[in-house]
Design a protein around this motif. Structure first.
Motif, short mmCIF file in Angstrom:
data_model
loop_
_atom_site.label_atom_id
_atom_site.label_comp_id
_atom_site.label_asym_id
_atom_site.label_seq_id
_atom_site.Cartn_x
_atom_site.Cartn_y
_atom_site.Cartn_z
N LEU A 298 -1.15 -1.04 1.18
CA LEU A 298 -0.65 0.16 0.51
C LEU A 298 -0.27 1.22 1.53
O LEU A 298 0.80 1.83 1.45
N ILE B 37 4.13 -2.17 -6.69
CA ILE B 37 2.68 -2.27 -6.48
C ILE B 37 2.11 -3.07 -7.64
O ILE B 37 2.34 -2.75 -8.81
N THR C 5 -4.73 2.29 -6.47
CA THR C 5 -3.29 2.54 -6.55
C THR C 5 -3.01 3.98 -6.97
O THR C 5 -2.17 4.67 -6.38
N VAL D 159 5.33 0.06 -10.45
CA VAL D 159 4.02 -0.57 -10.55
C VAL D 159 4.11 -1.69 -11.58
O VAL D 159 4.58 -1.45 -12.71
N GLY E 280 -2.14 -4.17 -5.28
CA GLY E 280 -2.68 -2.83 -5.49
C GLY E 280 -4.11 -2.65 -5.04
O GLY E 280 -4.66 -1.55 -5.17
#
Lengths: 279, 464
Positions: A16, A29, A47, A63, A10
């Protein structure tokens, strides 16, 4: 149903930014193990900003949060307004699930989670974890489990057979996803053996810790030509007979088999152009 | 005539100001011949020379003072990078810079547009009959394809070698065309001559682009017996070449030829029975040199037989598919591989423009963002290859087909490939980077010449 769950740190903008092009069906993530303690706040903020501005399309997004306070609350607060498919809860146990649920109840939220099963304790309450209301899947976390037990992993996976089997049975009993642990080297031959171990047992998908692992996992979890042929015949006969119960090649076919065949054809169609090696 | 001293050779040449001297680039960044000869010409006080080198590399930095003091007035080349490219981009030169294509260079020599007064041809092996080969000796480089026209059409042809042998069985340059042989201590540095062990990219974005390229080729039904294929030596191109081989093998198909610069992945295809012939204009690695030495179906070809547009027998007129790169591409599909967006020279056509024009299918592969700079621009800084010759662009975020290729669009309409207009792909890049600033060019320093000899674009000093 997703085949490949790709971990993306992240705190790395380039990773990303490109997370959705690596052809994984799901992204995880990571705010936990991939992030040093002093970078936790930065990773959480990056993030959240990324998901607000550039939420990847055509891919499930999870996540991996931190399980311990105060990071847990900070992570959950940052994720609350975001459009994600769920969180991955590290070191999931029945008590951590109850804490998660209690936190969600405070805000009348129902954000689903995938339980990361990576402690010896969790294996003694696995069926209850799998059947917990917000849990939509289980991931086997073999690295932390190895550290906790002294287990030595190799590409043949014999040492993991019991844990994989137990997790798989709990997930299937609860009707949720069974997701295999990542293989931690990029060498293709050993990755392939590890994938096949999971595929043979019946796992629905597998985690990847590097984008270059994705094509091999996608390929392995794509239905074989024989599986597709059989599924097409089942669905065709179902449509011809307008029945969920019929005989095919001398064997009885019933509703679960028809539905499984339909799901297989749908996922094959969805993933036809996300197969591994350009074929 | 054989010479053991450069001075003695030069004494016998008709040296004069403004003359054109040529060199080839098969020794790449290990070349010592160009620097040696140009320094000697400088020491003799010659001025306003026309340097016609098929490519210039960082190893040629020592000639920078000769550009600055006017010893070299004009440069004609197909590719350049490193200090000379940077110097010309910043300061220009006394005369003019002409960037040609590999096929265009050969055409201009054959047709007399460029008259070479003396060709200095580095040759890794020369025999007593003045025949030359690139596959033998400590500085072997493989094919000498880019030097063949120089050896045939220059007014005076000099072989420069560090390896005299009795006889060569299969020479690439015929001795009866050669005037002089100069023996030197060493032609170059073997490490710089070979491009190293070329490897398939490990970059996930590059591999994604390669997978997408292979999917596109399959959707276009490219894979069939007799297909011909060319790709470069970059990491993405190598991944595509390997994937191309894998698919040919799985389907039990055999290609007619692979052409261009040859690598171990091309050799694998030849040795694995996946292709009939390799047409090799330059070898990129040891495996290619060894194969050229021993395999009768691995042919060294001249630049003219490779890509001269007026050579009816050129190999690439039969080319089905070429995979190419891009520094920039614009919404008209014009491709720039000559400069960056600010005008700094970073390469040149080489065979880019030749193969794009001749191949039935030209495919550009490149990341959509390069160091946070978008690949796609409204207008490229420099046109290397006109958009009318480019058919497809493949990036990690989608594929654009040149609208002029309606046949391709029709064929792809029912596929699930990620097809977008090139403007849509540009917008995807801008979503991450914003719209980039356009730099303003400085004074004109030269031209990009099409393979047919016309001016395709101008080259300017680096802008602000």
């Amino acid at each position: 149903m997703a085949r490949t769950y790709l971990f993306i740190p992240g705190n790395v903008p380039r990773m990303l930014q490109n997370a959705d092009v690596f052809e994984a069906d799901a992204l995880i993530i990571d705010l936990e193990d991939a992030i040093a303690t002093y970078e936790k706040d930065e990773a959480r903020e990056l993030t959240a900003q990324f998901l607000r501005a550039h939420r990847p399309q055509g891919v499930e997004v999870y996540v991996r949060i931190n399980a311990e306070e105060p990071l847990f609350s900070k992570d959950m607060k940052a994720l609350a307004p975001l459009e994600i498919d769920g969180v991955v809860l590290p070191k999931t146990t029945l008590s951590s699930l109850k804490a998660y649920e209690a936190y969600q109840d405070q805000f009348d939220a129902k954000l689903p989670l995938i339980g990361l099963i990576e402690t010896p304790e969790a294996f003694f309450e696995l069926l209850q974890i799998a059947k917990f209301s917000l849990v939509k899947g289980l991931i086997l976390g073999a690295e932390d489990l190895s550290a906790a037990t002294g287990m030595h992993r190799d590409e043949n996976g014999q040492e993991l057979l019991f844990c994989r089997s137990k997790l798989l049975l709990a997930a299937k009993a609860a009707g949720i996803r069974a997701i295999d642990t990542p293989w931690t080297t990029l060498e293709e031959a050993s990755l392939s053996l590890d994938i096949q171990s999971a595929k043979r047992l019946g796992f629905d998908g597998k985690c990847a810790i590097h984008p270059n692992q994705v094509p091999s996992i996608n390929d392995a979890f794509f239905p074989t030509e024989e599986e597709l042929r059989k599924a097409r015949r089942i669905v065709k006969r179902h449509e011809e007979t307008n029945s969920m119960r019929f005989s095919l090649d001398g064997k009885m076919v019933d509703k679960p088999v028809v539905e499984k065949a339909k799901a297989l054809l749908e996922s094959a169609e969805a993933y036809r152009f996300k197969r591994g090696k350009g074929q | 005539m054989k010479h053991e001293r450069l001075g003695e050779l030069l004494d016998g040449l008709d040296l004069r100001d403004g003359m054109c001297v040529s060199f080839h680039h098969h020794l790449r960044n290990g070349d010592k011949t160009l620097n040696l000869v140009m320094q000697a010409l400088h020491e003799r006080g010659l001025k306003e020379l026309h340097l016609m080198a098929s490519a210039l590399f960082p190893v040629h930095k020592p000639i920078l003072p000769l550009i600055k003091d006017g010893t070299i007035a004009d440069i004609t080349t197909n590719y350049m990078n490193g200090p000379i490219a940077e110097c010309l981009s910043n300061h220009g030169l006394k005369g003019s810079l002409t960037m040609q294509t590999h096929g265009g260079r050969a055409r201009s020599i054959v047709e007399g547009d460029n008259v070479i007064d003396v060709a200095f041809i580095a040759a890794p092996a020369v025999d007593k009959a003045k025949n030359a080969s690139g596959v033998h000796g400590k500085n072997a480089c493989g094919s000498l394809g880019y030097a063949i026209e120089d050896s045939l059409y220059a007014k005076r042809k000099v072989l420069v070698t560090d390896n005299l042998v009795d006889t060569l069985e299969d020479p690439q340059i015929q001795g009866d065309a050669i005037d002089d042989v100069l023996l030197v201590k060493t032609l170059g540095d073997a490490e710089g001559i070979m491009s190293g062990t070329l490897k398939i990219t490990k970059d996930p974005l590059g591999l994604k682009i390669a997978r997408e390229a292979l999917r596109l080729l399959q959707a276009l039904d490219v894979f069939e017996d007799g297909v011909s294929f060319q790709s470069g030596a970059g990491g993405i191109s190598l991944a595509i070449t390997k994937g191309f081989n894998d698919i040919m093998r799985e389907r039990g198909l055999k290609a007619s030829f692979y052409s261009g610069g040859i690598t171990r992945y091309h050799v694998d295809a030849l040795e694995g029975g996946l292709v009939d012939k390799l047409y090799d204009v330059q070898c990129f690695d040891d495996a290619a040199i060894e194969s050229l030495k021993k395999n009768a179906n691995h042919h060294a070809i001249s630049a003219s037989n490779y890509a001269n547009p007026n050579n009816a027998n050129r190999v690439i007129k039969d080319l089905d598919v070429v995979i190419l790169g891009a520094s920039e591409i614009d919404t008209d599909f014009n491709v720039n591989v000559t400069t960056d967006s600010y005008g700094t020279i970073i390469g040149g056509s080489g065979g880019h423009s030749d193969t794009a024009e001749d191949a039935k299918l030209s495919v550009i592969v490149s990341p959509l963002l390069k160091a946070r700079t978008p690949l796609i621009r409204e207008r490229v800084r420099t046109i290397t290859t006109p958009g009318k010759h480019i058919d497809c662009l493949i990036t990690e975020r989608g594929i654009a087909i040149n609208p002029k290729r309606r046949d391709l669009l029709e064929k792809l309409k029912d596929t699930r490939l990620p097809l977008f207009s090139i403007e849509e792909l540009m917008a995807k890049a801008h979503a991450f980077t914003g719209k980039p600033k356009v730099s303003h060019p400085g004074d004109k320093i030269g031209v990009v010449e099409s393979r047919h000899g016309s001016t395709l674009d101008n080259l300017y000093k680096k802008g602000d």
